[in-house]
Design a protein around this motif. Structure first.
Motif, PDB file in Angstrom:
ATOM      1  N   GLU A  12       1.041  -0.292  -6.350  1.00 38.16           N
ATOM      2  CA  GLU A  12       2.266  -0.247  -6.839  1.00 38.16           C
ATOM      3  C   GLU A  12       3.069  -1.134  -5.903  1.00 38.16           C
ATOM      4  OE1 GLU A  12       4.347   2.715  -9.813  1.00 38.16           O
ATOM      5  OE2 GLU A  12       3.439   3.721  -8.061  1.00 38.16           O
ATOM      6  N   ASN A  13       2.900  -0.614  -4.723  1.00 38.55           N
ATOM      7  CA  ASN A  13       3.769  -1.502  -3.647  1.00 38.55           C
ATOM      8  C   ASN A  13       3.388  -2.676  -3.560  1.00 38.55           C
ATOM      9  OD1 ASN A  13       5.203   0.891  -3.029  1.00 38.55           O
ATOM     10  ND2 ASN A  13       3.717   1.372  -1.280  1.00 38.55           N
ATOM     11  N   GLY A  14       2.108  -3.411  -3.719  1.00 38.02           N
ATOM     12  CA  GLY A  14       1.582  -4.592  -3.763  1.00 38.02           C
ATOM     13  C   GLY A  14       2.183  -5.379  -4.942  1.00 38.02           C
ATOM     14  N   TYR A  15       2.178  -4.704  -6.075  1.00 33.61           N
ATOM     15  CA  TYR A  15       2.535  -5.189  -7.327  1.00 33.61           C
ATOM     16  C   TYR A  15       4.050  -5.656  -7.386  1.00 33.61           C
ATOM     17  CZ  TYR A  15       3.694  -6.058 -12.021  1.00 33.61           C
ATOM     18  OH  TYR A  15       4.112  -6.520 -13.417  1.00 33.61           O
ATOM     19  N   LYS A  16       4.937  -4.733  -6.929  1.00 35.74           N
ATOM     20  CA  LYS A  16       6.229  -5.100  -6.910  1.00 35.74           C
ATOM     21  C   LYS A  16       6.450  -6.037  -5.547  1.00 35.74           C
ATOM     22  CE  LYS A  16       7.419  -0.241  -7.955  1.00 35.74           C
ATOM     23  NZ  LYS A  16       7.913   0.994  -7.605  1.00 35.74           N
ATOM     24  N   ALA A  17       5.787  -6.314  -4.747  1.00 35.13           N
ATOM     25  CA  ALA A  17       5.871  -7.164  -3.573  1.00 35.13           C
ATOM     26  C   ALA A  17       5.297  -8.531  -4.022  1.00 35.13           C
ATOM     27  CB  ALA A  17       5.304  -6.746  -2.435  1.00 35.13           C
ATOM     28  N   GLY A  18       4.675  -8.531  -5.084  1.00 33.44           N
ATOM     29  CA  GLY A  18       3.942  -9.703  -5.624  1.00 33.44           C
ATOM     30  C   GLY A  18       2.607 -10.253  -5.026  1.00 33.44           C
ATOM     31  N   SER A  19       2.058  -9.145  -4.278  1.00 34.66           N
ATOM     32  CA  SER A  19       0.835  -9.515  -3.440  1.00 34.66           C
ATOM     33  C   SER A  19      -0.365  -8.900  -3.793  1.00 34.66           C
ATOM     34  CB  SER A  19       1.152  -9.252  -2.073  1.00 34.66           C
ATOM     35  OG  SER A  19       1.555  -7.781  -1.759  1.00 34.66           O
ATOM     36  N   LEU A  20      -0.247  -8.231  -5.013  1.00 36.05           N
ATOM     37  CA  LEU A  20      -1.379  -7.332  -5.435  1.00 36.05           C
ATOM     38  C   LEU A  20      -2.524  -8.113  -5.899  1.00 36.05           C
ATOM     39  CD1 LEU A  20      -2.586  -4.498  -6.635  1.00 36.05           C
ATOM     40  CD2 LEU A  20      -1.572  -5.022  -8.799  1.00 36.05           C
ATOM     41  N   LYS A  21      -3.926  -8.038  -5.420  1.00 37.12           N
ATOM     42  CA  LYS A  21      -4.841  -8.811  -5.681  1.00 37.12           C
ATOM     43  C   LYS A  21      -5.997  -7.974  -6.358  1.00 37.12           C
ATOM     44  CE  LYS A  21      -4.380 -11.724  -1.358  1.00 37.12           C
ATOM     45  NZ  LYS A  21      -4.899 -12.299  -0.273  1.00 37.12           N
ATOM     46  N   PHE A  22      -6.993  -8.575  -7.044  1.00 36.97           N
ATOM     47  CA  PHE A  22      -7.989  -8.001  -7.909  1.00 36.97           C
ATOM     48  C   PHE A  22      -8.822  -7.288  -6.938  1.00 36.97           C
ATOM     49  CE2 PHE A  22     -12.363  -8.041  -9.204  1.00 36.97           C
ATOM     50  CZ  PHE A  22     -12.109  -7.468 -10.623  1.00 36.97           C
ATOM     51  N   SER A  23      -9.241  -7.622  -5.679  1.00 41.69           N
ATOM     52  CA  SER A  23      -9.933  -7.135  -4.576  1.00 41.69           C
ATOM     53  C   SER A  23      -9.254  -5.615  -4.170  1.00 41.69           C
ATOM     54  CB  SER A  23     -10.122  -7.784  -3.532  1.00 41.69           C
ATOM     55  OG  SER A  23      -8.939  -8.309  -2.693  1.00 41.69           O
ATOM     56  N   ASP A  24      -7.953  -5.494  -4.573  1.00 41.42           N
ATOM     57  CA  ASP A  24      -7.222  -4.037  -4.060  1.00 41.42           C
ATOM     58  C   ASP A  24      -7.749  -3.084  -4.887  1.00 41.42           C
ATOM     59  OD1 ASP A  24      -5.867  -5.502  -2.016  1.00 41.42           O
ATOM     60  OD2 ASP A  24      -4.025  -6.204  -3.114  1.00 41.42           O
ATOM     61  N   LEU A  25      -8.120  -3.409  -6.030  1.00 40.17           N
ATOM     62  CA  LEU A  25      -8.517  -2.267  -7.260  1.00 40.17           C
ATOM     63  C   LEU A  25      -9.826  -1.902  -7.010  1.00 40.17           C
ATOM     64  CD1 LEU A  25      -5.931  -3.754  -8.467  1.00 40.17           C
ATOM     65  CD2 LEU A  25      -7.089  -3.372 -10.888  1.00 40.17           C
ATOM     66  N   ALA A  26     -10.926  -2.396  -5.990  1.00 40.03           N
ATOM     67  CA  ALA A  26     -12.170  -2.153  -5.936  1.00 40.03           C
ATOM     68  C   ALA A  26     -12.324  -0.609  -5.774  1.00 40.03           C
ATOM     69  CB  ALA A  26     -12.811  -2.941  -4.784  1.00 40.03           C
ATOM     70  N   ASN A  27     -11.522  -0.084  -5.034  1.00 44.17           N
ATOM     71  CA  ASN A  27     -11.715   1.558  -4.575  1.00 44.17           C
ATOM     72  C   ASN A  27     -11.190   2.339  -5.662  1.00 44.17           C
ATOM     73  OD1 ASN A  27     -13.590   1.264  -2.299  1.00 44.17           O
ATOM     74  ND2 ASN A  27     -11.618   0.997  -1.011  1.00 44.17           N
ATOM     75  N   PHE A  28     -10.258   1.689  -6.569  1.00 42.20           N
ATOM     76  CA  PHE A  28      -9.554   2.382  -7.413  1.00 42.20           C
ATOM     77  C   PHE A  28     -10.362   2.608  -8.675  1.00 42.20           C
ATOM     78  CE2 PHE A  28      -6.052   2.584 -10.888  1.00 42.20           C
ATOM     79  CZ  PHE A  28      -5.691   4.067 -10.606  1.00 42.20           C
ATOM     80  N   VAL A  29     -10.779   1.572  -9.469  1.00 43.85           N
ATOM     81  CA  VAL A  29     -11.291   1.659 -10.386  1.00 43.85           C
ATOM     82  C   VAL A  29     -12.458   0.601 -10.586  1.00 43.85           C
ATOM     83  CG1 VAL A  29      -9.787   0.123 -11.913  1.00 43.85           C
ATOM     84  CG2 VAL A  29     -11.150   1.791 -12.971  1.00 43.85           C
ATOM     85  N   ASP A  30     -13.634   1.060 -11.089  1.00 46.65           N
ATOM     86  CA  ASP A  30     -14.543  -0.217 -11.415  1.00 46.65           C
ATOM     87  C   ASP A  30     -15.643   0.529 -12.639  1.00 46.65           C
ATOM     88  OD1 ASP A  30     -16.036   1.888 -10.179  1.00 46.65           O
ATOM     89  OD2 ASP A  30     -17.509   0.304  -9.238  1.00 46.65           O
ATOM     90  N   ASP A  31     -16.686  -0.449 -13.318  1.00 51.10           N
ATOM     91  CA  ASP A  31     -17.412   0.152 -14.071  1.00 51.10           C
ATOM     92  C   ASP A  31     -18.823   0.567 -13.492  1.00 51.10           C
ATOM     93  OD1 ASP A  31     -18.175  -2.469 -13.660  1.00 51.10           O
ATOM     94  OD2 ASP A  31     -17.785  -3.226 -15.839  1.00 51.10           O
ATOM     95  N   ARG A  32     -19.047   0.220 -12.200  1.00 51.73           N
ATOM     96  CA  ARG A  32     -20.275   0.520 -11.710  1.00 51.73           C
ATOM     97  C   ARG A  32     -20.481   1.844 -10.971  1.00 51.73           C
ATOM     98  NH1 ARG A  32     -21.254  -5.354  -9.100  1.00 51.73           N
ATOM     99  NH2 ARG A  32     -21.023  -6.413 -11.238  1.00 51.73           N
ATOM    100  N   GLY A  33     -19.421   2.569 -11.013  1.00 46.30           N
ATOM    101  CA  GLY A  33     -19.394   3.908 -10.441  1.00 46.30           C
ATOM    102  C   GLY A  33     -19.161   4.213  -8.832  1.00 46.30           C
ATOM    103  N   GLN A  34     -18.250   2.920  -8.340  1.00 49.23           N
ATOM    104  CA  GLN A  34     -18.139   3.012  -6.967  1.00 49.23           C
ATOM    105  C   GLN A  34     -16.918   3.035  -6.684  1.00 49.23           C
ATOM    106  OE1 GLN A  34     -19.773  -0.939  -5.977  1.00 49.23           O
ATOM    107  NE2 GLN A  34     -22.034  -0.048  -5.904  1.00 49.23           N
TER     108      GLN A  34
END
Length: 308
Positions: free
Chosen positions: A33-55
């Motif tokens: 959320e902080n990254g999104y508000k600052a305009g710096s959120l990247k796709f790689s920032d989501l890796a540990n949050f959500v995926d479809d491979r169980g990681q």
């Protein structure tokens, strides 16, 4: 009976997985959320949050909730069902959010680059125009998705507090909370663990440590049991049952370290409390067997000293 114990232990373990994964997921989302508000959120920032491979933590959380609350032998409570549905909704919204961000980060620059080209024919210009609309929708969808996930994450955060009330006797969970105190404080804020314990046990401040100590003891982790029982005694000084459990744990710890005289000394101190403490027969039998083992290990002891 062993099968029932195994089922109970597996349920307790899955509850720990749920709480562990949730605390990590909400911590990571707040960073997102902080990254999104600052305009710096990247796709790689989501890796540990959500995926479809169980990681990811959210994938693990969703799977554990489904396993426990949808395939459970006993009927799940209303709280458990609502929490499961909330987590499932968060997962699917987060997956969509993930795809929107991927499109914006990796395809967005290409859309803009093509749109600035001057050598496009009418058909190509029409296609680029469609790309711009897709890009615009993805941008709006990302904003909406972040807001929806944020609302549901905070809602599930409130639900978790109520859910913990149902698991207040889960010694394995209490062990986790004590061992991961930094994670709890980092997610719930300063003195977060203290607030959880106050909510769950009221004025009985020693109970969470006693339950954790019992769980450690039953698993044979005597050093950790001593630490937990001792913290409980700090909260309720003079509790002779806790004192006995500390002596018993210390005796077993020293026995397995082959400090036999110290082991006997701790057992002796514990048994002195017998008039004021209800000592379980299982504990007496445990001490008896250890003493017999010590006798076998040191056959040269005088007979009158072997069963002190």
């Amino acid at each position: 009976m062993p099968e029932i114990d195994a089922i109970h232990w597996e349920r307790e373990r899955k509850i720990v997985t749920i709480v562990y994964s949730f605390l990590h997921a909400i911590r990571i989302f707040r960073q997102m959320e902080n990254g999104y508000k600052a305009g710096s959120l990247k796709f790689s920032d989501l890796a540990n949050f959500v995926d479809d491979r169980g990681q990811s933590f959210l994938f693990t959380l969703k799977t554990a909730c489904h396993d426990l609350f949808r395939q459970n032998i006993s009927s799940p409570t209303e709280r458990e069902q609502i929490f499961d549905l909330t987590v499932g909704s968060i997962f699917h919204l987060a997956m969509k959010l993930r795809e929107d961000l991927y499109q914006l980060e990796f395809y967005g620059p290409k859309y803009r680059e093509l749109g600035e080209g001057e050598s496009l024919n009418p058909a190509q210009q029409a296609l680029v125009s469609k790309f711009k609309k897709v890009f615009s929708r993805a941008k709006d969808s990302l904003k909406e998705g972040m807001e929806e996930v944020a609302l549901l994450m905070e809602d599930s955060f409130s639900q978790l507090k109520d859910l913990l009330e149902e698991y207040r006797e889960n010694g394995l969970l209490l062990r986790f909370l004590l061992e991961e105190e930094k994670l709890v404080e980092g997610t719930l804020g300063e003195k977060g663990l203290e607030r959880i314990f106050r909510f769950l046990y009221g004025r009985d401040e020693s109970k969470p440590y006693r339950l954790a100590g019992e769980s450690y003891f039953q698993s044979g982790f005597y050093t950790q049991a001593i630490r937990a029982f001792s913290r409980g005694l700090e909260k309720k000084s003079g509790d002779e049952t806790l004192k006995f459990k500390i002596y018993l744990s210390q005796g077993l710890e020293q026995f397995y370290a082959f400090n036999l005289d110290q082991a006997l000394n701790f057992f002796e101190q514990g048994l002195v409390l017998a008039p004021n403490v209800e000592i379980l027969e299982t504990h007496r039998d445990m001490i008896r067997k250890v003493c017999q083992k010590i006798q076998e290990e040191i056959p040269g002891r005088r007979k009158d000293d072997q069963h002190r």
